[in-house]
Design an enzyme around this catalytic site. Structure first.
Site, short mmCIF file in Angstrom:
data_model
loop_
_atom_site.label_atom_id
_atom_site.label_comp_id
_atom_site.label_asym_id
_atom_site.label_seq_id
_atom_site.Cartn_x
_atom_site.Cartn_y
_atom_site.Cartn_z
N ASP A 1 0.83 -1.22 0.00
CA ASP A 1 0.00 0.00 0.00
C ASP A 1 0.86 1.27 0.00
O ASP A 1 1.82 1.37 0.76
CB ASP A 1 -0.88 0.05 1.26
CG ASP A 1 -1.88 -1.09 1.35
OD1 ASP A 1 -1.57 -2.19 0.88
OD2 ASP A 1 -2.97 -0.85 1.91
N HIS B 1 -1.03 4.58 -0.47
CA HIS B 1 -2.02 5.50 0.13
C HIS B 1 -1.57 6.97 0.10
O HIS B 1 -1.57 7.67 1.13
CB HIS B 1 -2.33 5.08 1.57
CG HIS B 1 -3.29 3.92 1.64
ND1 HIS B 1 -4.52 3.93 1.03
CD2 HIS B 1 -3.19 2.71 2.23
CE1 HIS B 1 -5.14 2.79 1.25
NE2 HIS B 1 -4.35 2.02 1.96
N ASP C 1 -3.90 -0.16 -3.63
CA ASP C 1 -4.10 0.88 -2.61
C ASP C 1 -3.08 2.01 -2.78
O ASP C 1 -2.31 2.35 -1.87
CB ASP C 1 -4.07 0.30 -1.19
CG ASP C 1 -5.40 -0.34 -0.82
OD1 ASP C 1 -6.21 -0.62 -1.73
OD2 ASP C 1 -5.65 -0.56 0.38
N ASN D 1 -8.39 -2.84 -2.49
CA ASN D 1 -9.77 -2.43 -2.16
C ASN D 1 -9.99 -0.94 -2.31
O ASN D 1 -11.13 -0.48 -2.38
CB ASN D 1 -10.16 -2.92 -0.76
CG ASN D 1 -9.26 -2.35 0.32
OD1 ASN D 1 -8.04 -2.39 0.20
ND2 ASN D 1 -9.85 -1.83 1.38
N HIS D 2 -8.90 -0.15 -2.40
CA HIS D 2 -9.05 1.29 -2.64
C HIS D 2 -9.01 1.67 -4.12
O HIS D 2 -9.09 2.85 -4.44
CB HIS D 2 -8.01 2.08 -1.84
CG HIS D 2 -8.35 2.17 -0.39
ND1 HIS D 2 -9.03 3.24 0.16
CD2 HIS D 2 -8.16 1.30 0.63
CE1 HIS D 2 -9.21 3.04 1.45
NE2 HIS D 2 -8.68 1.86 1.76
N HIS E 1 -3.57 -8.34 -3.11
CA HIS E 1 -3.69 -7.25 -2.15
C HIS E 1 -4.09 -7.71 -0.74
O HIS E 1 -3.47 -7.31 0.25
CB HIS E 1 -4.68 -6.19 -2.64
CG HIS E 1 -4.79 -5.05 -1.68
ND1 HIS E 1 -3.80 -4.10 -1.53
CD2 HIS E 1 -5.75 -4.71 -0.77
CE1 HIS E 1 -4.15 -3.24 -0.59
NE2 HIS E 1 -5.32 -3.58 -0.11
N HIS F 1 -2.23 -4.54 2.51
CA HIS F 1 -3.57 -4.29 3.06
C HIS F 1 -3.61 -3.98 4.55
O HIS F 1 -4.57 -3.41 5.05
CB HIS F 1 -4.44 -5.52 2.75
CG HIS F 1 -5.93 -5.36 2.93
ND1 HIS F 1 -6.62 -4.23 2.56
CD2 HIS F 1 -6.87 -6.23 3.41
CE1 HIS F 1 -7.91 -4.41 2.82
NE2 HIS F 1 -8.08 -5.60 3.33
#
Ligand SMILES: [Mn+2]
Length: 302
Positions: free
Chosen positions: A59, A61, A87, A119-120, A169, A249
């Protein structure tokens, strides 16, 4: 076609990205989408030379500082391929920059850089955690976000290196057959099997491992999302003839974390992550695959 020098200049000077017009952003999104949609939903890589390395990144982010540190390492060490586990946006302060840099890298190196869906990489998460609002505020039009969604829609879900190492992920799904169903399948063919893979794909981007758990259990993350224990993990791996799983994740204060007798490695590549309730002081981590083994690394940021 977008000019390669222009893309390269965005990677080298990411501060240019926030000044780009929507037309430029849109061109990058569309060109990246055209590449992703030709890829299989399950990527498969075979390396005959044992010295060749694969870098796996967790990730991001919106953490541009962590991403740039990782790109420096990649530039220096020149892995054969790099796989981002998704992500890329939400929560951080440089989300558009992170997404555009990774897509620019993909366009410039379509056979070296890969991005899996997290999931993002979904509208629901972006609406809840900030990227959608940031994007719409910047470009003054909700409709324009469709170009981002078109990219998300065609991203692959998992990768297998040398038949042995699975990268994704979140985690393994309850559907033990999912990899067989996805094999050779491109996004354009997904409709024919969609009902039989939908739940498994959702769990691939959402599930989490849990120590000392037997079987699957409900997750705090939401309905249809599961924790999985070592027994079902071992079943899944054995049934698919796999040795290791690398996933992301989850942020752990120590950086990477091993599960299940060192067969599942969890990495997270956004340092000092601004989580739901507090900011963590975690190091960014990533994984190297070499000679069919996996080596986790925590980065000291410069
Ligand atoms: Mn995630």
């Amino acid at each position: 076609m977008i000019d390669n020098n222009f893309l390269q200049s965005l990677i080298e000077k990411p501060q240019k990205i926030s000044n780009l017009k929507f037309e430029d952003i849109s061109k990058i999104l569309k060109e990246a989408k055209d590449i992703f949609k030709e890829e299989s939903l399950l990527l498969e890589f075979q390396f005959l030379d044992n010295n060749e390395e694969v870098y796996v990144i967790g990730d991001i982010h919106g953490n541009l500082h962590s991403l740039l540190n990782i790109l420096e390492i990649i530039k220096k060490n020149k892995p054969k391929i790099t796989i981002f586990l998704g992500d890329i946006v939400d929560r951080g302060i440089r989300q558009l920059e992170c997404l555009i840099i990774i897509l620019a890298l993909k366009i410039l190196n379509p056979n070296k850089v890969f991005l899996l869906k997290g999931n993002h990489e979904t509208l629901e998460m972006n609406q809840y955690y900030g990227f959608f609002q940031e994007f719409v505020q910047k470009f003054n039009d909700q409709e324009k976000f469709k170009d981002v969604l078109d990219v998300y829609y065609v991203l692959p879900f998992c990768a297998i290196v040398n038949d042995k190492i699975l990268c994704l992920h979140g985690g393994i799904p309850e559907d033990i057959e999912i990899l067989k169903k996805l094999k050779g399948l491109k996004h354009e063919n997904i409709n024919s099997v969609f009902k039989s893979v939908a739940e498994g794909l959702y769990q691939i981007i959402w599930n989490d491992p849990k120590d000392k758990l037997m079987g699957f259990a409900e997750s705090f993350r939401g309905p249809e999302i599961k924790f999985f224990g070592e027994d079902v993990f071992n079943n899944f791996m054995k049934s698919n003839n796999l040795k290791y799983l690398i996933r992301a994740h989850e942020c752990f204060p120590e950086g990477y974390r091993w599960f299940f007798n060192n067969r599942l490695l969890s990495i997270f590549s956004s340092a000092n992550y601004r989580g739901f309730t507090h900011t963590s002081s975690n190091p960014a981590s990533y994984a190297i695959i070499r000679d069919d083994k996996i080596f986790p690394i925590n980065i000291k940021l410069s």
